[in-house]
Design a protein around this motif. Sequence first.
Motif, PDB file in Angstrom:
ATOM      1  N   GLN A 111       0.841  -1.190   0.000  1.00 27.89           N
ATOM      2  CA  GLN A 111       0.000   0.000   0.000  1.00 27.89           C
ATOM      3  C   GLN A 111       0.880   1.246   0.000  1.00 27.89           C
ATOM      4  O   GLN A 111       2.056   1.188   0.346  1.00 27.89           O
ATOM      5  CB  GLN A 111      -0.918   0.005   1.231  1.00 27.89           C
ATOM      6  CG  GLN A 111      -1.864  -1.176   1.265  1.00 27.89           C
ATOM      7  CD  GLN A 111      -2.660  -1.241   2.562  1.00 27.89           C
ATOM      8  OE1 GLN A 111      -2.679  -0.305   3.333  1.00 27.89           O
ATOM      9  NE2 GLN A 111      -3.311  -2.371   2.778  1.00 27.89           N
ATOM     10  N   SER A 112       0.283   2.357  -0.324  1.00 25.48           N
ATOM     11  CA  SER A 112       1.053   3.600  -0.339  1.00 25.48           C
ATOM     12  C   SER A 112       1.409   4.010   1.090  1.00 25.48           C
ATOM     13  O   SER A 112       0.744   3.627   2.054  1.00 25.48           O
ATOM     14  CB  SER A 112       0.253   4.721  -1.009  1.00 25.48           C
ATOM     15  OG  SER A 112      -0.802   5.145  -0.162  1.00 25.48           O
ATOM     16  N   VAL A 113       2.451   4.812   1.200  1.00 25.49           N
ATOM     17  CA  VAL A 113       2.885   5.315   2.504  1.00 25.49           C
ATOM     18  C   VAL A 113       1.764   6.117   3.151  1.00 25.49           C
ATOM     19  O   VAL A 113       1.514   6.003   4.359  1.00 25.49           O
ATOM     20  CB  VAL A 113       4.165   6.168   2.351  1.00 25.49           C
ATOM     21  CG1 VAL A 113       4.510   6.875   3.651  1.00 25.49           C
ATOM     22  CG2 VAL A 113       5.324   5.302   1.889  1.00 25.49           C
ATOM     23  N   TRP A 114       1.062   6.921   2.337  1.00 26.20           N
ATOM     24  CA  TRP A 114      -0.008   7.751   2.875  1.00 26.20           C
ATOM     25  C   TRP A 114      -1.164   6.920   3.414  1.00 26.20           C
ATOM     26  O   TRP A 114      -1.747   7.258   4.450  1.00 26.20           O
ATOM     27  CB  TRP A 114      -0.501   8.745   1.821  1.00 26.20           C
ATOM     28  CG  TRP A 114       0.564   9.736   1.485  1.00 26.20           C
ATOM     29  CD1 TRP A 114       1.279   9.818   0.325  1.00 26.20           C
ATOM     30  CD2 TRP A 114       1.091  10.752   2.350  1.00 26.20           C
ATOM     31  NE1 TRP A 114       2.206  10.820   0.398  1.00 26.20           N
ATOM     32  CE2 TRP A 114       2.114  11.422   1.648  1.00 26.20           C
ATOM     33  CE3 TRP A 114       0.809  11.167   3.644  1.00 26.20           C
ATOM     34  CZ2 TRP A 114       2.840  12.473   2.171  1.00 26.20           C
ATOM     35  CZ3 TRP A 114       1.531  12.221   4.182  1.00 26.20           C
ATOM     36  CH2 TRP A 114       2.530  12.858   3.450  1.00 26.20           C
ATOM     37  N   MET A 115      -1.496   5.838   2.739  1.00 30.95           N
ATOM     38  CA  MET A 115      -2.570   4.961   3.215  1.00 30.95           C
ATOM     39  C   MET A 115      -2.150   4.290   4.529  1.00 30.95           C
ATOM     40  O   MET A 115      -2.953   4.195   5.464  1.00 30.95           O
ATOM     41  CB  MET A 115      -2.901   3.899   2.159  1.00 30.95           C
ATOM     42  CG  MET A 115      -4.039   2.990   2.563  1.00 30.95           C
ATOM     43  SD  MET A 115      -5.573   3.845   3.012  1.00 30.95           S
ATOM     44  CE  MET A 115      -6.131   4.398   1.431  1.00 30.95           C
ATOM     45  N   CYS A 116      -0.909   3.858   4.607  1.00 33.25           N
ATOM     46  CA  CYS A 116      -0.412   3.245   5.849  1.00 33.25           C
ATOM     47  C   CYS A 116      -0.368   4.263   6.980  1.00 33.25           C
ATOM     48  O   CYS A 116      -0.710   3.942   8.126  1.00 33.25           O
ATOM     49  CB  CYS A 116       0.972   2.634   5.624  1.00 33.25           C
ATOM     50  SG  CYS A 116       0.947   1.173   4.571  1.00 33.25           S
ATOM     51  N   LEU A 117       0.038   5.482   6.665  1.00 35.60           N
ATOM     52  CA  LEU A 117       0.062   6.540   7.682  1.00 35.60           C
ATOM     53  C   LEU A 117      -1.361   6.823   8.179  1.00 35.60           C
ATOM     54  O   LEU A 117      -1.589   6.941   9.391  1.00 35.60           O
ATOM     55  CB  LEU A 117       0.691   7.810   7.106  1.00 35.60           C
ATOM     56  CG  LEU A 117       0.840   8.983   8.058  1.00 35.60           C
ATOM     57  CD1 LEU A 117       1.765   8.634   9.219  1.00 35.60           C
ATOM     58  CD2 LEU A 117       1.368  10.207   7.312  1.00 35.60           C
ATOM     59  N   LEU A 118      -2.304   6.910   7.265  1.00 38.41           N
ATOM     60  CA  LEU A 118      -3.703   7.139   7.633  1.00 38.41           C
ATOM     61  C   LEU A 118      -4.233   6.004   8.510  1.00 38.41           C
ATOM     62  O   LEU A 118      -4.889   6.242   9.529  1.00 38.41           O
ATOM     63  CB  LEU A 118      -4.556   7.284   6.374  1.00 38.41           C
ATOM     64  CG  LEU A 118      -6.056   7.468   6.597  1.00 38.41           C
ATOM     65  CD1 LEU A 118      -6.326   8.790   7.320  1.00 38.41           C
ATOM     66  CD2 LEU A 118      -6.794   7.412   5.277  1.00 38.41           C
TER      67      LEU A 118
END
Length: 194
Positions: A111-118
Amino acid sequence: NDTTRRHHAIFMSTPSYHQIREFIVHRLGIYTAYHRDSKNRLIHAVFLPFLYGGFILLFNLIPFHSFLSLGWLITSLLCGVYSVVDPIVSFGLFVVFSLFSYISNGMIANQSVWMCLLKSLSSIGIAGFFQLAVGHFCFEGRAAPSSFAFYHITLLPFAVVINALNDFGYRPDLKSEIERHAAQHSQNFKSRGK
């Protein structure tokens, strides 16, 4: 409080095994004093995986080493500290944290970094809301410890698990030691009029 100052002073020098154990058991007593309501304790147990899974995912997003993840390393060190009080429970938490780290590394790879951060921040936020707002304010009737320092968060998984196991008869010697510290903290709390 003299006990708190003494415990903070432990980490200003090179602590011995017994000093570290005493510090941790004292903090477990504080945790127990603030978690008397069974519904609050259940909420903490249910949302603990969300809280620590979120933290592990968040730390694993930080590039660290090719075969080590930062979330796994931090939680492994915590389990080493917990082992001073109970090596069996700390090993169980090590296995769970390692599984969380493995899962979070798979999420990061797919998954994207942003999705994981979210996902990590949402998980931490939801767990924090239920543990603090619902558990403490609705059921316990008071806030979490006012001295909510870093070591309260780092001892949370161990405190939740060891208190749950103690309720089922595990390590009655440790339970009585923790309860003694909890009673002492509650007495100090009442004497200050809070």
